[in-house]
Design a protein around this motif. Structure first.
Motif, PDB file in Angstrom:
ATOM      1  N   VAL A 238       0.852  -1.190   0.000  1.00 62.42           N
ATOM      2  CA  VAL A 238       0.000   0.000   0.000  1.00 62.42           C
ATOM      3  C   VAL A 238       0.887   1.238   0.000  1.00 62.42           C
ATOM      4  N   PRO A 239       0.665   2.197  -0.921  1.00 63.65           N
ATOM      5  CA  PRO A 239       1.471   3.425  -0.927  1.00 63.65           C
ATOM      6  C   PRO A 239       1.302   4.192   0.381  1.00 63.65           C
ATOM      7  N   GLU A 240       2.374   4.833   0.828  1.00 62.73           N
ATOM      8  CA  GLU A 240       2.316   5.560   2.098  1.00 62.73           C
ATOM      9  C   GLU A 240       2.065   7.048   1.920  1.00 62.73           C
ATOM     10  N   ASP A 241       2.289   7.565   0.730  1.00 62.93           N
ATOM     11  CA  ASP A 241       2.192   9.009   0.519  1.00 62.93           C
ATOM     12  C   ASP A 241       1.024   9.382  -0.385  1.00 62.93           C
ATOM     13  N   ALA A 242      -0.044   8.564  -0.380  1.00 62.87           N
ATOM     14  CA  ALA A 242      -1.188   8.804  -1.259  1.00 62.87           C
ATOM     15  C   ALA A 242      -2.349   9.386  -0.454  1.00 62.87           C
ATOM     16  N   ALA A 243      -3.458   9.622  -1.133  1.00 68.60           N
ATOM     17  CA  ALA A 243      -4.661  10.123  -0.482  1.00 68.60           C
ATOM     18  C   ALA A 243      -5.227   9.068   0.474  1.00 68.60           C
TER      19      ALA A 243
END
Length: 275
Positions: A238-243
């Motif tokens: 899971v991306p950490e810097d997304a919405a």
């Protein structure tokens, strides 16, 4: 005392209404499934195209991206499964418009059938055909090297999210189909929904997109569901810097799906009842 009796009567009436909607909805579900069996062209088209896209994107685009081909195919399969689920907007719109403009809805309105049953039956029939239609995509994905790396329970959760999102997308399509001016207009608008997965992370990561485009893509419900499915299948982190919907994908997917159903299902039933 009279207020208590009135409340009990209202509660009983609502329970009967829900029971009638569900019972009549099953009957309408049977009608839609028989319709699909007699004219399977739209189902074949909507289920065949994702397989074609999987082969095309997996072997053509996969060689052009930074990800190795097999890694990109593992990234792509969940995205295409979600894109297919989002196709419920198109199929729901087309089928609702077809029944509406060919007089089928008018005939249903003359019958002693719950007003919620007709759109509910269509949504349930679409859900059944979508569940069956996942099988070819999964088999082709497995043949291309995609694997479910997560647990069996997580995989079941991923399939559950896919079907829930398909159900929600179908209600959006039903409302738009009932509101359309003609079958042709519904078909043209339905074709435009092809753009929705392109504005998401279904095919490519959003990290390198322009700022404003990345924001749109990450708040697209398809991105949340895609990230959740990838996570549950064990195919990508899971991306950490997304919405927020993308960094909390399972919660975001559930919220998006429930919100779409809560908004569009009552509107579709009201539109059908109004004629």
């Amino acid at each position: 005392m009279s207020m208590l009796v009135h409340a009990e009567r209202e509660g009983a009436r609502e329970a009967l209404s829900v029971r009638a909607a569900v019972g009549d909805g099953w009957a309408v579900l049977g009608r839609h499934l028989r319709k699909v069996r007699r004219a399977p062209a739209i189902v074949v088209m909507t289920q065949t195209m994702p397989v074609v896209f999987l082969l095309f994107f997996g072997y053509v685009f996969g060689s052009a991206l930074a990800m190795p081909g097999s890694e990109y195919r593992a990234y792509l399969v969940p995205g295409l499964l979600v894109a297919t689920a989002a196709g419920g907007v198109m199929t729901g719109m087309f089928q609702a418009a077809q029944d509406s403009h060919r007089g089928v809805m008018d005939r249903f309105r003359t019958m002693p059938v719950s007003r919620a049953a007709v759109p509910l039956g269509q949504a349930l029939a679409d859900l059944v055909t979508s569940a069956v239609g996942m099988i070819p995509m999964i088999l082709v994905g497995l043949a291309m090297g995609w694997r479910i790396e997560g647990s069996a329970l997580e995989a079941l959760g991923a399939f559950g999210l896919l079907l829930l999102f398909r159900f929600a997308a179908t209600w959006v399509g039903i409302l738009l189909g009932l509101a359309s001016r003609s079958e042709e207009a519904a078909g043209q608008l339905g074709s435009a929904t092809f753009m929705l997965p392109l504005l998401s992370n279904a095919y490519i990561p959003t990290g390198n997109m322009a700022g404003w485009l990345r924001t749109i893509a990450e708040w697209n419900p398809i991105s949340a569901v895609t990230t959740a499915v990838r996570k549950l299948f064990g195919n990508a982190a899971v991306p950490e810097d997304a919405a927020w919907p993308v960094t909390h994908p399972v919660a975001g997917s559930l919220l998006w799906s429930v919100a779409l159903i809560a908004v569009f299902a009552p509107l579709a039933v009201r539109r059908y009842a109004r004629g």
